[in-house]
Design a protein around this motif. Structure first.
Motif: not given
Length: 377
Positions: A34-35, A297-301, A357-359, A361-368
């Motif tokens: 996913m990352i 993010i929703s799928s990972f949830g 939390f880590l995964i 957060s990483t996805i959000i940071i990549i996209a931000w």
């Protein structure tokens, strides 16, 4: 005994060790994919932005060179307003002023068009001549089809493009030269949910890979004047509200690992239902077929919730074994399986909560972070 001590004690049991290895392995595999998927698609989107607003960095000097035979037309634009916009339908309408300054016989005002759009109204406001230099100012209303970049939704930046080209003259006959200084003061541009960052104008060659029925070999390269309006999400509020159902569902599923197994299935299944509903709501916010950061993010949830259900099944199995040995009077085995079930719950909670939390957060940071914003004036 501290929490770390309990964790060390839990890993003494082979059942807990095997389950921990399984969780770590599947979290690493799914999370890494996913990352990587988020990173690859995010930077592909950035490359698209870069091509549109900085063609001199993506095309060769030879491709960007102005032919000696071409008439230079100094072109500027003022976006008066965006009348309507639907990012989901990839369309927006705008009123704008465009002006041309040129020396020569080819009038750029006669045959200009809005690429991938329809001019609904074109009004000549000013037409004057100063020596050999000619000037024309038009007010235009147009509807434009524009491919919205929504992979990074709900952290997305939007580049609304307004491309102008001549219908008749190729790039060897007419080339637009952007009037950067006069095109920068724009105040009335509003796109709901976004903050307006600025305007970038550029010129690039546009090549049609078709003779369009003409058997005579001709150069089908035209000059295209591009005005890009940059918009950015103002804050993380949209991210929070669009994914609050998923976050709440994951939290509930994780908390279910701390309650008796007879009640936890109800909590986990309810969390799964809420997560699916949140996914459906997200899908309705973007064009059909588009996968976004919110989907990831929703799928990972949902994946985390399914793992909590698997842990509940394992917990139930240990409780069943404990009850069976209790009937046989084997107190040591009863005590062992009771201990294993509780320890495995604790280890699962730590691994799943930390990994989520880590995964995420990483996805959000990549996209931000959008490096394309560095090209803004």
């Amino acid at each position: 005994m501290g929490y770390l001590g309990e964790l060390k004690e839990a890993l003494r049991y082979k059942e807990v060790r095997k389950w921990s290895i399984f969780l770590l392995a599947v979290m690493a595999i799914v999370g890494s994919y996913m990352i990587f998927f988020a990173y690859e698609n995010t930077y592909q989107e950035f490359d698209t932005f870069k091509y549109e607003i900085a063609p001199n960095e993506t095309l060769t000097p030879g491709e960007m060179a102005i032919p000696d035979s071409a008439q230079k037309v100094y072109t500027g634009i003022y976006i008066d307003r965006i009348k309507s916009a639907s990012l989901k339908d990839n369309i927006y309408s705008a009123d704008f002023y465009v002006w041309f300054r040129w020396t020569g016989d080819r009038n750029p005002g006669d045959n200009f068009q809005v690429s991938s759009g329809t001019i609904e109204k074109k009004e000549l406001i000013n037409n004057s001549t100063h020596g050999d230099e000619k000037f024309a100012l038009y007010k235009v209303s147009a509807t434009i089809s524009d491919n919205s970049e929504l992979f990074r939704f709900p952290e997305d930046d939007q580049l609304l493009l307004l491309n102008i080209q001549d219908k008749s003259y190729g790039r060897d006959e007419l080339v637009y030269v952007p009037d950067n200084e006069s095109s920068e003061n724009i105040f009335n541009v509003v796109l709901s949910g976004y903050h307006y960052l600025g305007l970038i104008v550029a010129e690039k060659p546009l090549y049609y890979d078709s003779a369009m029925g003409n058997n005579i070999e001709e150069d089908n390269t035209f000059s295209q004047f591009s005005a890009g309006m940059f918009f950015s999400r103002e804050e993380l509020t949209v991210l929070l509200f669009s994914l609050i159902g998923s976050f709440a569902a994951v939290f509930a599923a994780l908390i279910s690992l701390t309650i008796p197994y007879k009640n936890r299935y109800t909590v986990s299944v309810s969390a799964l239902f809420v997560g699916i509903v949140n996914m459906v709501l997200i899908t309705g916010l973007v064009p059909n077929g588009v996968i976004s950061i919110a989907h990831l993010i929703s799928s990972f949830g949902l994946f985390i919730i399914v793992l909590t259900l698997l842990e509940s099944i394992a917990y139930h199995r240990f409780e069943y074994k404990s009850d069976r040995f209790k009937d046989k009077g084997e107190k040591d085995r009863v005590k062992r399986y009771k201990k294993v079930s509780k320890m495995q719950d604790k280890v699962s909670l730590i691994i799943l909560a930390t990994g989520y939390f880590l995964i995420v957060s990483t996805i959000i940071i990549i996209a931000w972070f959008n490096p394309a914003l560095n090209y803004l004036p």
